[in-house]
Scaffold this motif. Structure first.
Motif, PDB file in Angstrom:
ATOM      1  N   ARG A   1      -3.057  -7.079  -4.721  1.00 23.87           N
ATOM      2  CA  ARG A   1      -4.045  -8.144  -4.835  1.00 23.87           C
ATOM      3  C   ARG A   1      -5.433  -7.610  -4.494  1.00 23.87           C
ATOM      4  NH1 ARG A   1      -4.894 -11.608   0.503  1.00 23.87           N
ATOM      5  NH2 ARG A   1      -4.346 -10.072   2.089  1.00 23.87           N
ATOM      6  N   VAL A   2      -6.417  -8.499  -4.525  1.00 22.13           N
ATOM      7  CA  VAL A   2      -7.784  -8.180  -4.114  1.00 22.13           C
ATOM      8  C   VAL A   2      -8.036  -8.966  -2.833  1.00 22.13           C
ATOM      9  CG1 VAL A   2     -10.214  -8.154  -4.761  1.00 22.13           C
ATOM     10  CG2 VAL A   2      -8.448  -7.911  -6.523  1.00 22.13           C
ATOM     11  N   PRO A   3      -7.825  -8.358  -1.673  1.00 19.17           N
ATOM     12  CA  PRO A   3      -7.912  -9.124  -0.423  1.00 19.17           C
ATOM     13  C   PRO A   3      -9.307  -9.627  -0.100  1.00 19.17           C
ATOM     14  CG  PRO A   3      -7.688  -6.788   0.032  1.00 19.17           C
ATOM     15  CD  PRO A   3      -7.466  -6.952  -1.442  1.00 19.17           C
ATOM     16  N   ALA A   4     -10.313  -8.912  -0.568  1.00 22.30           N
ATOM     17  CA  ALA A   4     -11.701  -9.335  -0.311  1.00 22.30           C
ATOM     18  C   ALA A   4     -12.562  -8.806  -1.449  1.00 22.30           C
ATOM     19  CB  ALA A   4     -12.196  -8.800   1.022  1.00 22.30           C
TER      20      ALA A   4
ATOM     21  N   ALA B   1     -12.895  -6.600 -10.435  1.00 24.54           N
ATOM     22  CA  ALA B   1     -12.495  -5.662 -11.483  1.00 24.54           C
ATOM     23  C   ALA B   1     -12.276  -4.260 -10.922  1.00 24.54           C
ATOM     24  CB  ALA B   1     -13.547  -5.638 -12.590  1.00 24.54           C
ATOM     25  N   GLY B   2     -13.207  -3.809 -10.097  1.00 23.62           N
ATOM     26  CA  GLY B   2     -13.093  -2.463  -9.544  1.00 23.62           C
ATOM     27  C   GLY B   2     -11.879  -2.282  -8.661  1.00 23.62           C
ATOM     28  N   ILE B   3     -11.628  -3.238  -7.774  1.00 18.13           N
ATOM     29  CA  ILE B   3     -10.495  -3.137  -6.852  1.00 18.13           C
ATOM     30  C   ILE B   3      -9.173  -3.265  -7.596  1.00 18.13           C
ATOM     31  CG2 ILE B   3      -9.334  -4.226  -4.888  1.00 18.13           C
ATOM     32  CD1 ILE B   3     -12.124  -5.032  -3.858  1.00 18.13           C
ATOM     33  N   THR B   4      -9.095  -4.189  -8.547  1.00 20.33           N
ATOM     34  CA  THR B   4      -7.859  -4.375  -9.307  1.00 20.33           C
ATOM     35  C   THR B   4      -7.489  -3.120 -10.077  1.00 20.33           C
ATOM     36  OG1 THR B   4      -8.293  -6.749  -9.561  1.00 20.33           O
ATOM     37  CG2 THR B   4      -6.725  -5.760 -11.082  1.00 20.33           C
ATOM     38  N   LEU B   5      -8.452  -2.526 -10.762  1.00 20.69           N
ATOM     39  CA  LEU B   5      -8.160  -1.325 -11.541  1.00 20.69           C
ATOM     40  C   LEU B   5      -7.833  -0.137 -10.646  1.00 20.69           C
ATOM     41  CD1 LEU B   5     -10.791  -1.628 -14.417  1.00 20.69           C
ATOM     42  CD2 LEU B   5      -8.373  -2.242 -14.438  1.00 20.69           C
TER      43      LEU B   5
ATOM     44  N   GLN C   1      -0.547   5.660  -2.014  1.00 20.93           N
ATOM     45  CA  GLN C   1      -0.274   4.513  -1.162  1.00 20.93           C
ATOM     46  C   GLN C   1      -1.053   3.301  -1.668  1.00 20.93           C
ATOM     47  OE1 GLN C   1      -1.087   5.160   2.981  1.00 20.93           O
ATOM     48  NE2 GLN C   1      -0.785   3.011   3.541  1.00 20.93           N
ATOM     49  N   LEU C   2      -0.374   2.151  -1.691  1.00 17.11           N
ATOM     50  CA  LEU C   2      -0.998   0.922  -2.177  1.00 17.11           C
ATOM     51  C   LEU C   2      -1.592   0.168  -0.995  1.00 17.11           C
ATOM     52  CD1 LEU C   2       1.710  -0.253  -4.746  1.00 17.11           C
ATOM     53  CD2 LEU C   2      -0.373   1.084  -5.186  1.00 17.11           C
ATOM     54  N   GLU C   3      -2.888   0.353  -0.781  1.00 12.68           N
ATOM     55  CA  GLU C   3      -3.547  -0.259   0.361  1.00 12.68           C
ATOM     56  C   GLU C   3      -3.536  -1.791   0.281  1.00 12.68           C
ATOM     57  OE1 GLU C   3      -7.441   1.236   0.958  1.00 12.68           O
ATOM     58  OE2 GLU C   3      -6.812   3.338   1.141  1.00 12.68           O
ATOM     59  N   ASN C   4      -3.516  -2.316  -0.926  1.00 11.70           N
ATOM     60  CA  ASN C   4      -3.597  -3.769  -1.109  1.00 11.70           C
ATOM     61  C   ASN C   4      -2.282  -4.379  -1.571  1.00 11.70           C
ATOM     62  OD1 ASN C   4      -6.386  -3.769  -0.412  1.00 11.70           O
ATOM     63  ND2 ASN C   4      -6.875  -3.064  -2.490  1.00 11.70           N
ATOM     64  N   GLU C   5      -1.190  -3.726  -1.202  1.00 15.02           N
ATOM     65  CA  GLU C   5       0.115  -4.254  -1.582  1.00 15.02           C
ATOM     66  C   GLU C   5       0.458  -5.493  -0.752  1.00 15.02           C
ATOM     67  OE1 GLU C   5       4.826  -2.860  -1.973  1.00 15.02           O
ATOM     68  OE2 GLU C   5       3.332  -1.498  -1.114  1.00 15.02           O
ATOM     69  N   VAL C   6       1.126  -6.441  -1.401  1.00 14.36           N
ATOM     70  CA  VAL C   6       1.614  -7.632  -0.728  1.00 14.36           C
ATOM     71  C   VAL C   6       3.130  -7.578  -0.715  1.00 14.36           C
ATOM     72  CG1 VAL C   6       1.540 -10.140  -0.621  1.00 14.36           C
ATOM     73  CG2 VAL C   6      -0.340  -8.898  -1.691  1.00 14.36           C
ATOM     74  N   LYS C   7       3.699  -7.734   0.476  1.00 17.10           N
ATOM     75  CA  LYS C   7       5.154  -7.662   0.598  1.00 17.10           C
ATOM     76  C   LYS C   7       5.708  -8.985   1.139  1.00 17.10           C
ATOM     77  CE  LYS C   7       5.133  -2.670   1.576  1.00 17.10           C
ATOM     78  NZ  LYS C   7       5.548  -1.615   2.544  1.00 17.10           N
ATOM     79  N   ALA C   8       6.987  -9.201   0.880  1.00 15.26           N
ATOM     80  CA  ALA C   8       7.655 -10.414   1.346  1.00 15.26           C
ATOM     81  C   ALA C   8       7.679 -10.410   2.877  1.00 15.26           C
ATOM     82  CB  ALA C   8       9.069 -10.482   0.801  1.00 15.26           C
TER      83      ALA C   8
END
Length: 330
Positions: free
Chosen positions: A96-99, A308-312, A323-330
């Motif tokens: 996701r894009v946290p901020a 756009a920049g963060i998503t790409l 490593q996925l810094e903006n990964e969302v986990k259950a």
């Protein structure tokens, strides 16, 4: 990486194509939302990019996985529309894009507050018709008022700083207290005290099972009579029918919302030539002390460039095994 966008608009392709010059992903855009009927369109794509009103429940994720999708890239901060448990079981990653620009939403929050208070939207229409009477346009000084913020993430903190600049007393509630609250001048308190003492209440928390309908009949009853309620976060934080009852009784004197619980069938589309079938929404529109915008708080050029920049970059990190810094986990 091949990426398919759902619920895309012209502004999405404009900003994402510009940001993609440094990534060279293969981007395709669809205006249709993601749901169980459209998931098959992702056949051959490694990633899908979705927005706030797309459906990514267990059924849809299973269909996406069958098409070969490995990554769900949210171009927003909220992730309540994704079944994270199902994604994990299917081996799919969610980012996701946290901020992006907390200023965009915080400043829109103040725009709603100031417009409702000083009734500039009504004054604008009067003056266009040659009516310069002031009756019915009286507001109040924001200076000295007490504002309660529910949720003190990046957006909540920026909102607090702006409100302090107006001379407001700012009460705040979050699941934990941090040192920066004191530095800004936020009085950290519990929800009951915030409800009882705030002239204005603004919501800045994510939608979770715990925050669903955090504003309801019981909590509205704890608020000061004549309170102003603002929601620029997620529609389902508010029980709309309970708010309508409070508007009728005068318990809530002003309501400003940029989000709505059933907005998926309304917002981001031009419905001006149709009869809107949502009776609850139409009832809200009938109040002259209600101000509604169509989920535009995030909509600044600064925010879209950042999104756009963060998503790409999230997609590039996944593709290259970083490593996925903006990964969302259950």
């Amino acid at each position: 990486m091949n990426v398919l966008f759902f619920s895309s608009k012209v502004y999405d392709s404009t900003f994402f194509n510009a940001a993609n010059k440094s990534h060279q992903h293969k981007l395709s855009y669809l205006e249709v939302p993601l749901n169980k009927n459209t998931a098959v369109l992702a056949n051959g794509y490694g990633a899908v990019c979705i927005f706030v009103n797309d459906t990514a429940n267990a059924e849809v994720l299973r269909l996406l996985a069958e098409q070969g999708v490995k990554l769900i890239a949210l171009r927003c901060a909220g992730f309540n529309n994704v079944d994270l448990g199902a994604a994990a079981e299917l081996g799919m990653k969610v980012v996701r894009v946290p901020a992006y620009s907390p200023y965009s939403v915080a400043e829109h929050t103040l725009a709603l507050i100031l417009t409702l208070n000083r009734k500039t939207h009504r004054a604008y229409n009067r003056v266009k018709e040659g009516n310069f009477a002031l009756n019915g346009l009286m507001g109040f000084d924001l200076n000295g008022k007490t504002v309660g913020l529910i949720g003190l993430g990046k957006i909540g903190l920026v909102t607090a700083k702006i409100l302090k600049g107006f001379g407001c007393r700012v009460l705040g509630y979050d699941i934990e207290k941090r040192g920066e609250f004191d530095e800004i001048g936020i009085e950290f308190t519990d929800l009951s005290s915030l409800y009882a003492n705030s002239d204005i209440i603004s919501l800045h928390c994510p939608l979770t099972p715990q925050t669903h309908h955090i504003i309801k009949k019981e909590t509205i009853a704890q608020m000061k009579p004549g309170v102003m309620l603002i929601n620029t976060s997620r529609g389902a934080l508010v029980d709309t029918k309970a708010v309508i009852a409070a508007l009728k009784s005068g318990q809530i004197k002003y309501l400003g919302i940029d989000v709505y619980e059933e907005e998926a069938d309304l917002f981001f589309e031009d419905l001006s030539d149709r009869v809107i079938q949502d009776d609850v929404f139409m009832r809200l529109l009938s109040f002259n002390n209600v101000l509604i915008t169509g989920h535009q708080a995030f909509f600044t050029s600064n925010a879209l460039e950042s999104i756009a920049g963060i998503t790409l970059q999230n997609i590039a990190d996944f593709e290259q095994g970083r490593q996925l810094e903006n990964e969302v986990k259950a």
